[in-house]
Design a protein around this motif. Structure first.
Motif, short mmCIF file in Angstrom:
data_model
loop_
_atom_site.label_atom_id
_atom_site.label_comp_id
_atom_site.label_asym_id
_atom_site.label_seq_id
_atom_site.Cartn_x
_atom_site.Cartn_y
_atom_site.Cartn_z
N TYR A 302 0.80 -1.21 0.00
CA TYR A 302 0.00 0.00 0.00
C TYR A 302 0.84 1.28 0.00
O TYR A 302 0.66 2.13 -0.85
CB TYR A 302 -0.95 0.00 1.20
N GLN A 384 -7.20 -2.38 -3.24
CA GLN A 384 -7.83 -1.12 -2.86
C GLN A 384 -8.79 -1.31 -1.69
O GLN A 384 -8.85 -0.49 -0.77
CB GLN A 384 -8.58 -0.53 -4.06
N ASP A 388 -8.36 0.43 2.00
CA ASP A 388 -9.41 1.22 2.65
C ASP A 388 -9.71 0.69 4.04
O ASP A 388 -9.90 1.47 4.99
CB ASP A 388 -10.68 1.19 1.80
#
Length: 488
Positions: A302, A384, A388
């Motif tokens: 990330y 993704q 999150d």
């Protein structure tokens, strides 16, 4: 569809195993056998019995013998008979409680500790590490790949499987791993397996003799399941301390093999420092040793540049082991070993002449998923989503439990919450009271390490389904607030 099948099965008659023995006529023996089957619970209430003709043919008796036996048991209340519904076991003809022995309580899980009350309650929120969000499995893409694989599969696919794995999957993996992880290999250096544990068993407990031998150096924190598996194969593991740069590979001694998680140390987080990556490969080359690289979640990064596979530094000194257990699902049961040339023959000999673990059809489906681009799209989508979730976890803790330090979150599917000394067990107990299942850092510590112990929680933020994640975070923060983890 289901009802049609039931009607068809009832029309042609279903199988019923009965043994006609004992004194008296065949009719008397049949009545005894049916009573015993009902009394013992083998024929449950409501079960439809075969038609007279079917059962008579199966047992080698006259049709009237079966009809008379049914009629007597109906009169006694064991069976019921209605026009158009056939003959069934009577609803009230349940076996007495003494007929079925009580089920013994299940033994505690091997990892459970007698002094760990937080293990005893069922959890509403699963934040344990190790599994992806099961609800996010790409069902449509997998089904499409499976259909294409079946339509295009040559006839040989439906025979005994090659222990090396299907060539379609090995070619797809060679291309994918080169592109996504920087791996240097050819399809004939890849052996398909069912996952990391299977790979360890092949390397340390193969039928043709151990390929790699004890002792094995491992990181001071790692999965206890792997240590238990190795111990069962007679392998002694020697722990390497960890610091902020990863495993202390300078502490290697005479071990001929070392097992590392260089892309993302499990569970503490962080990559192995570049200098140590080079040093461990150089040492393996100089001493004729080998490095086992557990590339368990290399796709999920990330906040940092991708860290390529250690294997790329020297394909002849590193065995790379990967699987789809984090990227897709552990239910798929597919993994791979990227091997130095000298080990390929031994690993295949250890597997045997036929593939006994990994489904050939699943291999073809995975190959299609990769070649079609669906695997990449799924990984990017999940990257993704997990990022999150990671951000929501960090934000919630910053607001509700600012005293807790979060680490190991630049990659992967879990985070480590560092706690003040002496507070890990109370935090786990509070989590259990709030219905949260998670792991303590102490569970992953090698029992023989001299590395100082650290209190902490390992939180798997990928595990809950999307709709339940918010409630799981709320419960976790509530547990931390009530656990006394603020220290003195």
């Amino acid at each position: 569809m289901a009802e049609s099948w039931v009607n068809y099965a009832e029309r042609i008659g279903s199988d019923l195993h009965l043994e006609l023995s004992g004194p008296g006529s065949r009719r008397a023996a049949l009545i005894r056998a049916l009573r015993d089957a009902v009394r013992g619970g083998r024929l449950a209430p409501g079960t439809r019995l075969p038609p007279y003709r079917s059962l008579a043919a199966d047992l080698g008796v006259a049709r009237n013998t079966v009809a008379d036996a049914y009629a007597e048991l109906v009169a006694e209340g064991w069976l019921t008979a209605r026009q158009g519904s056939g003959t069934r076991v009577a609803e009230r003809a349940r076996p007495p409680h003494s007929a079925v022995p009580p089920k013994a309580p299940a033994p505690p899980a091997p990892s459970a500790r007698a002094d760990a009350p937080h293990r005893s309650r069922p959890a509403r929120h699963d934040l344990r590490q190790g599994t992806p969000d099961a609800s996010s499995f790409p069902r449509s893409a997998w089904l499409a790949s499976y259909r294409r694989a079946l339509q295009q599969a040559p006839n040989e696919v439906f025979g005994p499987g090659d222990p090396a794995g299907r060539p379609e999957l090995r070619a797809a993996l060679a291309a994918y791993l080169a592109r996504a992880r920087g791996v240097r290999t050819e399809p004939d250096r890849i052996v398909v397996c069912s996952g990391f544990a299977h790979a360890l068993r092949l390397l340390f407990g193969g039928r043709s003799g151990q390929i790699l031998r004890s002792p094995l150096a491992v990181e001071a924190y790692g999965l206890p399941f792997h240590r238990q598996l190795l111990a069962a194969e007679g392998v002694r593991t020697v722990p390497l301390p960890l610091d902020e740069h990863g495993a202390r590979v300078d502490r290697l001694s005479r071990e001929r093999a070392v097992l590392l998680t260089p892309a993302h140390q499990f569970p503490t987080g962080g990559p192995l420092h570049a200098e140590r990556r080079a040093a461990v490969v150089d040492r393996a080359r100089a001493h004729g040793a080998v490095v086992l690289e557990d590339d368990y979640d290399g796709e999920f990064r990330y906040d940092r540049k991708p860290v390529g596979a250690l294997q790329s530094l020297d394909p002849e000194q590193v065995v790379l082991i990967g699987s789809v257990s984090k990227s897709l699902s552990p239910a798929v049961r597919l993994g791979w070993m990227v091997l130095p040339e000298r080990y390929v023959g031994d690993v295949l000999a250890a597997k045997g002449e036929r593939e006994a673990w990994a489904s050939v059809l699943d291999q073809l489906a995975l190959a299609d998923l990769i070649v079609s681009g669906s695997y990449d799209r799924h990984v990017r989508r999940m990257r993704q989503r997990y990022r999150d979730r990671r951000d929501r976890l960090v934000a919630a803790l910053a607001e509700r439990a600012p005293h807790v330090q979060v680490s190991g979150v630049a990659a992967g599917l879990h985070a480590v919450l560092r706690l003040p000394p002496g507070t890990e067990r109370s935090a786990l107990g509070a989590a259990a009271l709030h219905g949260v299942a998670l792991d303590g850092l102490a569970d992953f510590r090698h029992p023989d390490t001299d590395m100082p112990a650290h209190d902490g929680l390992v939180v798997g933020y990928a595990t809950p389904p999307e709709h339940a994640y918010g409630a799981a975070l709320e419960a976790l923060c509530g547990a931390l607030a009530s656990s006394g983890t603020r220290g003195s």
